[in-house]
Design a protein around this motif. Sequence first.
Motif, PDB file in Angstrom:
ATOM      1  N   ILE A  50      48.148  77.056 -20.096  1.00 11.65           N
ATOM      2  CA  ILE A  50      49.307  76.173 -20.175  1.00 11.65           C
ATOM      3  C   ILE A  50      48.879  74.767 -19.780  1.00 11.65           C
ATOM      4  CG2 ILE A  50      51.623  75.683 -19.280  1.00 11.65           C
ATOM      5  CD1 ILE A  50      51.804  78.741 -18.644  1.00 11.65           C
ATOM      6  N   VAL A  51      49.273  73.787 -20.590  1.00 10.54           N
ATOM      7  CA  VAL A  51      48.993  72.379 -20.316  1.00 10.54           C
ATOM      8  C   VAL A  51      50.307  71.702 -19.957  1.00 10.54           C
ATOM      9  CG1 VAL A  51      48.249  70.190 -21.327  1.00 10.54           C
ATOM     10  CG2 VAL A  51      47.066  72.305 -21.943  1.00 10.54           C
ATOM     11  N   ILE A  52      50.296  70.914 -18.883  1.00 15.86           N
ATOM     12  CA  ILE A  52      51.443  70.070 -18.552  1.00 15.86           C
ATOM     13  C   ILE A  52      51.008  68.653 -18.876  1.00 15.86           C
ATOM     14  CG2 ILE A  52      52.979  69.214 -16.776  1.00 15.86           C
ATOM     15  CD1 ILE A  52      51.408  72.630 -16.443  1.00 15.86           C
ATOM     16  N   GLN A  53      51.556  68.140 -19.962  1.00 17.66           N
ATOM     17  CA  GLN A  53      51.181  66.838 -20.524  1.00 17.66           C
ATOM     18  C   GLN A  53      52.178  65.806 -19.998  1.00 17.66           C
ATOM     19  OE1 GLN A  53      48.593  66.391 -22.455  1.00 17.66           O
ATOM     20  NE2 GLN A  53      49.033  64.390 -23.227  1.00 17.66           N
ATOM     21  N   ASN A  54      51.730  64.898 -19.148  1.00 18.81           N
ATOM     22  CA  ASN A  54      52.610  63.925 -18.491  1.00 18.81           C
ATOM     23  C   ASN A  54      52.513  62.545 -19.125  1.00 18.81           C
ATOM     24  OD1 ASN A  54      53.923  65.311 -16.163  1.00 18.81           O
ATOM     25  ND2 ASN A  54      51.788  65.856 -15.759  1.00 18.81           N
ATOM     26  N   GLY A  55      52.961  62.423 -20.355  1.00 24.13           N
ATOM     27  CA  GLY A  55      52.995  61.126 -21.031  1.00 24.13           C
ATOM     28  C   GLY A  55      51.639  60.487 -21.215  1.00 24.13           C
TER      29      GLY A  55
ATOM     30  N   ASP B 143      62.371  64.766 -22.723  1.00 22.05           N
ATOM     31  CA  ASP B 143      62.426  63.309 -22.736  1.00 22.05           C
ATOM     32  C   ASP B 143      62.142  62.787 -21.325  1.00 22.05           C
ATOM     33  OD1 ASP B 143      62.924  60.736 -23.843  1.00 22.05           O
ATOM     34  OD2 ASP B 143      64.930  60.762 -22.967  1.00 22.05           O
ATOM     35  N   GLY B 144      61.366  61.719 -21.239  1.00 23.93           N
ATOM     36  CA  GLY B 144      60.981  61.200 -19.943  1.00 23.93           C
ATOM     37  C   GLY B 144      61.058  59.686 -19.875  1.00 23.93           C
ATOM     38  N   GLN B 145      60.688  59.186 -18.723  1.00 22.06           N
ATOM     39  CA  GLN B 145      60.663  57.744 -18.489  1.00 22.06           C
ATOM     40  C   GLN B 145      59.492  57.455 -17.566  1.00 22.06           C
ATOM     41  OE1 GLN B 145      64.198  55.870 -18.358  1.00 22.06           O
ATOM     42  NE2 GLN B 145      63.394  53.935 -17.650  1.00 22.06           N
ATOM     43  N   PHE B 146      58.654  56.490 -17.941  1.00 23.66           N
ATOM     44  CA  PHE B 146      57.526  56.113 -17.099  1.00 23.66           C
ATOM     45  C   PHE B 146      58.028  55.388 -15.852  1.00 23.66           C
ATOM     46  CE2 PHE B 146      55.443  56.340 -21.306  1.00 23.66           C
ATOM     47  CZ  PHE B 146      54.479  57.293 -21.005  1.00 23.66           C
ATOM     48  N   THR B 147      57.377  55.639 -14.708  1.00 23.64           N
ATOM     49  CA  THR B 147      57.773  54.975 -13.469  1.00 23.64           C
ATOM     50  C   THR B 147      57.224  53.563 -13.386  1.00 23.64           C
ATOM     51  OG1 THR B 147      55.875  55.929 -12.307  1.00 23.64           O
ATOM     52  CG2 THR B 147      57.981  57.129 -12.189  1.00 23.64           C
ATOM     53  N   LYS B 148      56.196  53.261 -14.187  1.00 22.70           N
ATOM     54  CA  LYS B 148      55.658  51.910 -14.256  1.00 22.70           C
ATOM     55  C   LYS B 148      55.123  51.683 -15.650  1.00 22.70           C
ATOM     56  CE  LYS B 148      51.153  53.247 -12.467  1.00 22.70           C
ATOM     57  NZ  LYS B 148      50.128  53.016 -11.495  1.00 22.70           N
ATOM     58  N   PRO B 149      55.019  50.435 -16.093  1.00 19.55           N
ATOM     59  CA  PRO B 149      54.497  50.174 -17.434  1.00 19.55           C
ATOM     60  C   PRO B 149      53.071  50.682 -17.580  1.00 19.55           C
ATOM     61  CG  PRO B 149      55.393  48.175 -16.445  1.00 19.55           C
ATOM     62  CD  PRO B 149      55.383  49.233 -15.390  1.00 19.55           C
ATOM     63  N   ILE B 150      52.810  51.335 -18.695  1.00 15.36           N
ATOM     64  CA  ILE B 150      51.455  51.858 -18.921  1.00 15.36           C
ATOM     65  C   ILE B 150      50.958  51.341 -20.249  1.00 15.36           C
ATOM     66  CG2 ILE B 150      50.122  53.949 -19.316  1.00 15.36           C
ATOM     67  CD1 ILE B 150      51.873  55.351 -17.317  1.00 15.36           C
TER      68      ILE B 150
ATOM     69  N   LEU C   6      59.076  63.896 -33.929  1.00 17.46           N
ATOM     70  CA  LEU C   6      58.044  64.249 -32.967  1.00 17.46           C
ATOM     71  C   LEU C   6      58.608  64.460 -31.558  1.00 17.46           C
ATOM     72  CD1 LEU C   6      54.986  64.700 -32.639  1.00 17.46           C
ATOM     73  CD2 LEU C   6      54.783  62.276 -32.099  1.00 17.46           C
ATOM     74  N   ALA C   7      59.336  63.501 -31.049  1.00 12.70           N
ATOM     75  CA  ALA C   7      59.831  63.548 -29.666  1.00 12.70           C
ATOM     76  C   ALA C   7      61.196  64.240 -29.601  1.00 12.70           C
ATOM     77  CB  ALA C   7      59.934  62.126 -29.116  1.00 12.70           C
ATOM     78  N   PRO C   8      61.594  64.652 -28.413  1.00  8.13           N
ATOM     79  CA  PRO C   8      62.939  65.197 -28.265  1.00  8.13           C
ATOM     80  C   PRO C   8      63.966  64.070 -28.312  1.00  8.13           C
ATOM     81  CG  PRO C   8      61.869  65.053 -26.126  1.00  8.13           C
ATOM     82  CD  PRO C   8      60.849  64.655 -27.155  1.00  8.13           C
TER      83      PRO C   8
ATOM     84  N   THR D  31      57.232  61.547 -22.812  1.00 10.83           N
ATOM     85  CA  THR D  31      57.742  62.888 -22.584  1.00 10.83           C
ATOM     86  C   THR D  31      56.866  63.635 -21.584  1.00 10.83           C
ATOM     87  OG1 THR D  31      56.413  63.801 -24.397  1.00 10.83           O
ATOM     88  CG2 THR D  31      58.649  63.108 -24.947  1.00 10.83           C
ATOM     89  N   VAL D  32      57.439  64.664 -20.990  1.00 10.47           N
ATOM     90  CA  VAL D  32      56.676  65.675 -20.273  1.00 10.47           C
ATOM     91  C   VAL D  32      56.682  66.880 -21.199  1.00 10.47           C
ATOM     92  CG1 VAL D  32      56.580  67.190 -18.254  1.00 10.47           C
ATOM     93  CG2 VAL D  32      57.310  64.810 -17.991  1.00 10.47           C
ATOM     94  N   ASP D  33      55.489  67.367 -21.540  1.00  8.11           N
ATOM     95  CA  ASP D  33      55.358  68.479 -22.481  1.00  8.11           C
ATOM     96  C   ASP D  33      54.681  69.653 -21.791  1.00  8.11           C
ATOM     97  OD1 ASP D  33      56.158  66.481 -24.246  1.00  8.11           O
ATOM     98  OD2 ASP D  33      54.184  66.261 -25.153  1.00  8.11           O
ATOM     99  N   TYR D  34      55.225  70.836 -22.012  1.00  3.99           N
ATOM    100  CA  TYR D  34      54.572  72.065 -21.587  1.00  3.99           C
ATOM    101  C   TYR D  34      53.996  72.686 -22.844  1.00  3.99           C
ATOM    102  CZ  TYR D  34      57.865  71.423 -17.684  1.00  3.99           C
ATOM    103  OH  TYR D  34      58.598  70.913 -16.652  1.00  3.99           O
ATOM    104  N   GLY D  35      52.678  72.809 -22.925  1.00  7.19           N
ATOM    105  CA  GLY D  35      52.007  73.384 -24.080  1.00  7.19           C
ATOM    106  C   GLY D  35      51.366  74.705 -23.706  1.00  7.19           C
TER     107      GLY D  35
END
Length: 188
Positions: free
Chosen positions: A155-160, A181-188, A70-72, A128-132
């Motif tokens: 176009i959708v920019i999906q930010n985690g 591939d991304g990293q959250f700046t704070k726990p979610i 699923l993920a990169p 992840t950051v996804d461009y759909g």
Amino acid sequence: MESLMLPFRRIVTGHDADGQAIITSNAPPTRTQLVGGPGGPTFIEVWHTSETPAMIFDQPLEDSEKGLVLAPPQSGTRIRVIDFPPEGEEIRKLSGADAAEKFKAMGGEHASTSKAGAPHPLMHKTKTVDYGIVLEGEITLVLDKGETTISQGDIVIQNGTNHAWANRSGKLCRMAFVLIDGQFTKPI
């Protein structure tokens, strides 16, 4: 049932021994997978990179990744096309365990966030950051709080974010996704 939409070509470029730009591959992608059986989406894996910055080879080869993921890759990217058939009752009635199994088949068992009272049984979240990009048809993006129908060219920019895709149109929808591939700046 595989996708009923027309196939598309994946053109890959590289360099010859003299450093001149060439086409190394010009054919439809070879890795496709129907997920969840009849009525499920068809994933068409186009390409991925294993790192950023991406390594640029004279003769790029498709990585021999096993199965659908699923993920990169960590620090990498992925581009795929997904053909979403119209959503039927079998999707709307999925249990949390059923949804988790569907994500396991996509190599993303930890992405499923399905629970009682969720806005859609296939809610999921990736780091992840996804461009759909909707290439054909329309589909509804379902979030924790709200939803919107997106159409061809949108176009959708999906930010985690926690989300699901619901094809309520009665026709096939084809989307291209670029996943980073991304990293959250704070726990979610």
